[in-house]
Design a protein around this motif. Structure first.
Motif, short mmCIF file in Angstrom:
data_model
loop_
_atom_site.label_atom_id
_atom_site.label_comp_id
_atom_site.label_asym_id
_atom_site.label_seq_id
_atom_site.Cartn_x
_atom_site.Cartn_y
_atom_site.Cartn_z
N PRO A 9 0.81 -1.22 0.00
CA PRO A 9 0.00 0.00 0.00
C PRO A 9 0.85 1.28 0.00
CG PRO A 9 -0.14 -1.13 2.13
CD PRO A 9 0.53 -2.07 1.18
N LEU A 10 2.01 1.22 0.66
CA LEU A 10 2.89 2.39 0.68
C LEU A 10 3.49 2.66 -0.70
CD1 LEU A 10 4.76 1.89 4.08
CD2 LEU A 10 3.22 3.76 3.48
N LEU A 11 3.80 1.58 -1.42
CA LEU A 11 4.34 1.74 -2.76
C LEU A 11 3.31 2.35 -3.71
CD1 LEU A 11 6.45 -1.52 -3.16
CD2 LEU A 11 7.30 0.83 -3.15
N ALA A 12 2.04 1.92 -3.55
CA ALA A 12 0.98 2.50 -4.37
C ALA A 12 0.83 3.99 -4.07
CB ALA A 12 -0.33 1.77 -4.11
N GLU A 13 0.93 4.33 -2.77
CA GLU A 13 0.82 5.74 -2.38
C GLU A 13 2.03 6.54 -2.87
OE1 GLU A 13 -0.04 8.30 1.70
OE2 GLU A 13 -0.01 6.12 1.77
N ALA A 14 3.22 5.91 -2.82
CA ALA A 14 4.43 6.58 -3.30
C ALA A 14 4.33 6.88 -4.79
CB ALA A 14 5.66 5.72 -3.02
N GLN A 18 4.37 10.52 -6.50
CA GLN A 18 5.59 10.74 -7.28
C GLN A 18 6.83 10.88 -6.40
OE1 GLN A 18 6.03 11.02 -11.03
NE2 GLN A 18 4.40 9.61 -10.44
N ILE A 19 6.97 9.95 -5.45
CA ILE A 19 8.19 9.95 -4.63
C ILE A 19 8.72 8.51 -4.56
CG2 ILE A 19 7.53 11.96 -3.25
CD1 ILE A 19 7.32 8.68 -1.54
N ARG A 20 9.94 8.36 -3.98
CA ARG A 20 10.52 7.05 -3.76
C ARG A 20 10.39 6.69 -2.29
NH1 ARG A 20 15.31 8.34 -6.63
NH2 ARG A 20 15.74 9.87 -5.02
N LEU A 21 10.33 5.39 -2.00
CA LEU A 21 10.08 4.92 -0.64
C LEU A 21 11.38 4.38 -0.04
CD1 LEU A 21 7.85 4.35 1.50
CD2 LEU A 21 7.65 2.06 0.50
N PRO A 22 12.00 5.09 0.93
CA PRO A 22 13.20 4.56 1.58
C PRO A 22 12.84 3.67 2.77
CG PRO A 22 12.87 6.87 2.19
CD PRO A 22 11.70 6.48 1.34
N THR A 167 7.71 5.04 11.52
CA THR A 167 6.82 5.18 10.36
C THR A 167 7.31 6.31 9.47
OG1 THR A 167 5.37 6.67 11.56
CG2 THR A 167 4.82 4.31 11.63
N LEU A 168 6.78 6.33 8.27
CA LEU A 168 7.15 7.37 7.31
C LEU A 168 5.88 8.03 6.79
CD1 LEU A 168 9.11 8.85 5.39
CD2 LEU A 168 8.87 6.92 3.81
N THR A 169 5.78 9.32 7.01
CA THR A 169 4.67 10.09 6.46
C THR A 169 5.10 10.65 5.11
OG1 THR A 169 3.93 10.71 8.68
CG2 THR A 169 3.11 12.03 6.84
N LEU A 170 4.42 10.23 4.07
CA LEU A 170 4.80 10.65 2.73
C LEU A 170 4.37 12.09 2.47
CD1 LEU A 170 3.86 7.46 0.68
CD2 LEU A 170 6.03 8.05 1.76
#
Length: 688
Positions: A9-14, A18-22, A167-170
């Motif tokens: 789900p985080l990848l879909a949101e990323a 338009q960002i990358r997920l570290p 956690t990571l807030t995009l």
């Protein structure tokens, strides 16, 4: 919860933002690799980059030295397996390849275990006799402390139980300004227009196109080339350090004109050899090419675009700014610089880009120090073990060193933290860093090892000065003494030419006297100004390399200053250099500056007889051929070389000392053949 279920789900949101997920995933290697394999099988990335061991068959495994091959390439997923080592240079450089919606996955032991294990990926940075399989440096601990201040998703896997530690807030999606296809941003469109103007405008006004990774710089080259071909331009060449570095530009060209040849890649050496006539020369990732090559291309072609990434992890990117742009200013003052700031592969506030910039100290501070002459200054010496407790001072020192030197890489930051032989002396005023010097403590090698180095049987890492003294200068006993090499001296940009560098070297001399050091040394790409600076500080030249350095395009000079060492010996070594240069100058780079030569050489002087002088006067009047007076000319020049006009002295030295052909001299000094060269000599004799 499996890793895949956590990240999907985080990848879909990323991707939507338009960002990358570290992601940092820690635990036991076997467990992490299994979860990673499952993630790869589910996500099915079209392009997977892998750093470290245990790379899957379908991945591209990145190796040390790949940094420039990565430029312009892209991937959908990037995995860093840090269990077998963590190559900081490669980690920093590869991050720019990851596209929006992709995951940057770092597999690592727990913080405690990671800090306690050696890092063989940085073995090339450790001096003899340290064992890279045993040595525990400070870099990983420092880097983790920087990571703690960065935005990323931190996970722990233990017995297949996934724990979310942070956690990571995009960031919210920020829609860029709308531009018409095929442009990805308004800045990219402006860049294409600027490239077109290079072709339609005045000659000798090159464009320098600068951007951080992922800004669409290479794409702009390809888009502009397509427009030029449509306008009827047929002779367009793109060159780079490797074909991979030019691939993005060529791909964008082909997307516009798939069936129309017009833009092709030529390797740099082939381009310099063939020198075809061109409407436009595009150079992608220009900072990856030696400065000397860039100068040759700038001199040969009148319509050029230099596109480059200037950030610290690109290695010689600083050399491009510090040296080559200065050369353009001197030779083609109409050159233009255009910077693209808006990312196109991902949005402006991408968490991975911020993580890389922050954790590797790649963001330059905007505050400049203020120097108050006459006010007290403080000298401090920083050892590798001091930096963890002084991260702000480390950041200031690293930034100053990178700004002042043409070849700074992330591995230089690593070396400060991991190499116990490196030290920094820094000059402060009211806690502001004004200047600093990077030192390498060397020597104290066993006599038997010194002999083996002298005989060419051994080389030892991290002892450049000791090794050069033993091998090149045939003084093996000096390698057993206590040596310090000044690797770099840096003064804050607005404070230069106020004596701070000289003051720092004086303070260094006093400090090393207290530490019972025998010799101080330094080595650098020689230029008249630098040579004069070090000579004024009491350093004496003892060796000149026979080849030009790729980054500086100049041969390196080795200089020594005796602290407790023998002054007579260093004078003897200096005399040996002066004699060797005079007798064997043709063995050194052909374009070696006469301003450098005259400071190093000491020709023998012979008193000219009245008959000699008469012969030379007849030659000056055109009544004697050159070959009949060549010997008298040499004796005359050896006596007068310091008093002659610089240009004429350079021409005469090229013939009499460097033994160059008339054709070479004519081309080098832009003279109309042998007769014009001889005319220069005749005029000087007439004036003496």
């Amino acid at each position: 919860m499996p890793l895949t279920a956590c990240l999907q789900p985080l990848l879909a949101e990323a991707a939507a933002r338009q960002i990358r997920l570290p992601v940092l995933l820690q635990g036991q290697q076997a467990e992490l690799l299994l979860q990673c394999q499952q993630l790869i099988a589910t996500v099915k990335p079209q392009s997977l980059y892998w750093l470290g061991e245990q790379a899957p068959a379908a991945s591209t495994q990145l190796k040390p030295g790949n940094n420039y091959q990565l430029l312009g390439s892209e991937c959908d997923m990037l995995v860093v397996n840090a269990f077998s080592g963590f190559n900081a240079d490669l980690v920093a450089a590869s991050a720019g390849c990851l596209k929006a919606g992709g995951v940057w996955l770092l597999l690592a032991p727990s913080d405690e275990h990671w800090c306690q294990q050696p890092n063989p990926a940085h073995s090339a940075l450790l001096p003899y006799p340290l064992d890279p399989q045993q040595h525990q440096g400070q870099f990983i601990r420092f880097w983790l402390s920087r990571l703690a201040e960065s935005k990323l998703l931190k996970l722990t896997l233990n017995n297949n139980q996934l724990t979310i530690n942070r956690t990571l807030t995009l960031p919210e999606y920020q829609s860029p300004a709308t531009v018409a296809p095929p442009y990805a941003s308004a800045e990219q469109q402006q860049a294409v227009a600027a490239i077109l103007k290079v072709v339609s405008g005045h000659r000798k006004r090159p464009l320098v196109l600068v951007a951080d990774r992922g800004r669409g710089k290479s794409a702009a080259l390809g888009l502009a080339a397509a427009l030029l071909v449509q306008q009827g331009k047929k002779h367009l060449i793109i060159t780079a350090a490797s074909p991979n570095a030019a691939a993005t530009a060529i791909n964008h060209y082909q997307q516009q004109l798939s069936d129309t040849p017009g833009l092709r890649f030529i390797a740099v050496d082939q381009l310099l050899l063939e020198q075809p006539e061109l409407d436009l020369l595009l150079i992608d990732e220009a900072a990856a090419l030696p400065t000397t090559v860039l100068k040759q291309l700038a001199d040969r072609y009148s319509r050029i675009v230099f596109a480059t990434t200037e950030h610290g992890y690109e290695g010689t990117g600083r050399g491009f700014q510090l040296r080559f742009q200065r050369y353009l200013e001197q030779t083609q003052s109409g050159w233009k610089r255009l910077q693209i700031k808006q990312p196109v592969r991902y949005q402006q506030h991408d968490p991975l880009e911020q993580l890389i910039f922050n954790s590797f100290l790649l963001q330059q501070p905007e505050i400049e120090p203020v120097y108050q002459p006459g006010q007290p200054m403080q000298l401090r010496q920083h050892q590798h073990k001091d930096w963890l407790a002084a991260p702000e001072q480390l950041s200031a020192v690293f930034h100053l060193l990178s700004l002042a030197h043409y070849q700074t890489q992330v591995k230089d930051l690593v070396a400060l933290l991991d190499n116990p032989q490196l030290s920094v002396i820094a000059l402060y005023q009211q806690d502001q860093l004004l200047a600093c010097a990077l030192l390498s403590y060397e020597g104290e090698l066993a006599p038997e090892l010194c002999q083996q180095i002298y005989q060419g049987k051994r080389r030892v890492q991290g002892h450049l000065l000791a090794q050069s003294l033993a091998f090149h200068l045939a003084e093996p006993q000096l390698a057993s003494q206590r040596l310090v090499r000044v690797m770099r001296v840096a003064v804050a940009q607005p404070l230069q030419r106020q004596g701070l560098g000289s003051h720092l070297l004086t303070e260094l001399n006093n400090l090393l006297q207290q530490q019972n050091i025998d010799w101080l040394g330094t080595s650098f790409g020689v230029s008249p100004a630098l040579l004069a600076f070090w000579q004024a500080a009491g350093y004496i030249p003892v060796r000149l390399s026979h080849f030009a350095d790729n980054a500086s395009s100049e041969p390196s000079v080795l200089m020594l200053k005796p602290i407790n060492g023998s002054k007579e010996l260093v004078q003897q070594l200096n005399q040996q250099l002066a004699n060797e240069l005079y007798h064997c100058l043709q063995e050194y780079p052909a374009n070696l500056s006469f301003d450098v030569i005259r400071k190093l050489v000491r020709p023998p002087t012979v008193t000219l007889t009245a008959a000699d002088i008469e012969q030379l006067q007849l030659f000056a009047e055109g009544k004697r051929p050159y070959q009949l007076v060549a010997h008298q000319l040499l004796n005359w020049f050896n006596f007068h070389y310091l008093q002659l006009e610089p240009f004429a002295a350079s021409v005469i030295a090229a013939r009499l000392w460097q033994k160059q052909s008339w054709q070479t001299i004519s081309q080098r000094f832009q003279l109309a053949g042998k007769a014009a060269c001889i005319k220069v000599i005749q005029q000087q004799i007439s004036r003496c």
